[in-house]
Design an enzyme around this catalytic site. Structure first.
Site, PDB file in Angstrom:
ATOM      1  N   ASP A   1     -78.839 -30.293 -16.528  1.00 47.70           N
ATOM      2  CA  ASP A   1     -79.490 -30.184 -17.800  1.00 47.70           C
ATOM      3  C   ASP A   1     -79.026 -29.032 -18.675  1.00 47.70           C
ATOM      4  OD1 ASP A   1     -81.484 -30.706 -19.605  1.00 47.70           O
ATOM      5  OD2 ASP A   1     -83.051 -30.322 -18.444  1.00 47.70           O
TER       6      ASP A   1
ATOM      7  N   SER B   1     -87.654 -24.728 -23.341  1.00 44.99           N
ATOM      8  CA  SER B   1     -86.621 -25.275 -22.723  1.00 44.99           C
ATOM      9  C   SER B   1     -85.439 -24.867 -23.346  1.00 44.99           C
ATOM     10  CB  SER B   1     -86.592 -27.083 -22.693  1.00 44.99           C
ATOM     11  OG  SER B   1     -87.821 -27.306 -22.078  1.00 44.99           O
TER      12      SER B   1
ATOM     13  N   HIS C   1     -81.595 -31.768 -22.003  1.00 50.26           N
ATOM     14  CA  HIS C   1     -82.473 -32.592 -22.824  1.00 50.26           C
ATOM     15  C   HIS C   1     -83.068 -32.154 -24.068  1.00 50.26           C
ATOM     16  CE1 HIS C   1     -85.483 -29.571 -21.020  1.00 50.26           C
ATOM     17  NE2 HIS C   1     -86.315 -29.688 -22.168  1.00 50.26           N
TER      18      HIS C   1
END
Length: 335
Positions: free
Chosen positions: A181, A255, A150
């Site tokens: 992911d 992230s 993402h």
């Protein structure tokens, strides 16, 4: 100048041939022997604590180190046991041995040598980009960075800011797995050394971990942030067996960053924070893709990566942060 003074306080080194008689040895604790087995004369030797982002000063202050000769390194006991060692050879190649436990094995032989990475022109962020977001990545192989899918999804251009302040451009396409992911990016220009993934022992609930990355870039300082925590659960949302639940607090921008154990080995990839606005009375619930899941993804992508067992003495969080720092990059997504 200050860095040189600190290094001299840390290390006192004397170059000696391998066959030096015992009677000629300097008094004090036994030295660590650094041996040149590359077949080429070395013009520079560097030895620094593992995780340090730079190599410090050249220790060969008495001239080159011929092939087959050794260099005796006397180490201050307070310097610890883990060192990175580097020889720069007269033909321009380098031989590097990282994370050497000099207490357990006080002899380091450097053999393989590789040409230094060719210079890559720096990229420049586009100030006119319509939409910019950021995340974190970490080096898993030569010019190869892992992050979350993402973080790179929908980007027209991806840049990485390296620990030494350079901006490097990713070369498309990225390898991605949307279900997990996870993504890998090829970023030429030597963004940093590869981190090692932990292979054993199995991760347990309650283990201490460190998350490293760039949360809230543009709001907080530009420096990476370190947060400590624990493995809370061995599964994620809805019993997802590919994730850990962790208490190391993360924010947008974390992230894709590494989750490391207390020996500096990767046990996960930071992926998400439970949104407390949608789930009432819940705070500081965070998740990371398991390291073994990330390793399986890399194998499917044909990536060769480093592994290590975590069976030694735990390091401090600061030392783990030093290891992560030299291999962790800020990712800028431009649309």
């Amino acid at each position: 100048m200050r860095a040189s003074i600190l290094l001299l306080a840390l290390l006192v080194a004397l170059p000696l041939p391998l066959a030096l008689p015992a009677a000629a040895q300097a008094p004090g604790p036994d030295p660590v022997r650094i041996v040149n087995r590359t077949g080429v004369e070395a013009t520079a030797l560097h030895a620094v604590r593992s995780g340090r982002p730079d190599w410090g000063s050249n220790l060969l202050n008495r001239g080159p180190l011929p092939d087959g000769f050794g260099f005796n390194l006397r180490v201050n006991p307070d310097a610890g046991c883990r060192f990175d060692v580097r020889l720069v050879l007269s033909d321009g190649r380098e031989s590097v041995a990282r994370d050497q436990d000099i207490c357990a094995t006080p002899r380091v032989e450097l053999t393989a040598a590789a040409a230094p990475a060719p210079a890559v022109a720096q990229a420049r962020p586009n100030p006119n980009a319509r939409n910019v977001s950021s995340g974190t990545g970490f080096v898993v192989g030569a010019d190869l960075v892992m992050t979350n899918q993402h973080v790179v999804d929908g980007c027209d251009r991806i840049l990485a800011r390296t620990p030494d302040g350079r901006w490097l451009a990713a070369v498309p396409p990225a390898r991605v797995d949307a279900a997990l992911d996870l993504a890998t990016l090829r970023i030429p220009g030597n963004p940093g050394p590869a981190l090692s993934f932990r292979t054993a022992p199995a991760v347990r609930r309650g283990e201490s971990v460190v998350a490293y990355g760039f949360p809230l870039a543009g709001l907080l300082s530009a420096d990476p942030k370190l947060t400590r925590g624990e493995i809370n659960a061995l599964a994620g949302i809805r019993n997802d067996q590919n994730n850990f639940q962790i208490s190391a607090e993360v924010q947008p921008g974390n992230s894709g960053g590494p989750l490391l154990d207390m020996q500096g080995n990767v046990v996960g990839v930071v992926v998400a924070k439970l949104d407390s606005r949608r789930v009432q009375n819940v705070d500081n619930v965070n998740f990371a893709v398991k390291g073994e899941t990330a390793q399986a993804f890399l194998r499917r992508a044909g990536v060769t990566f480093r592994t290590a067992e975590s069976r030694g003495t735990d390091r401090s969080a600061a030392d783990v942060g030093d290891i992560a720092h030299r291999s962790t990059v800020l990712l800028r997504c431009e649309r």
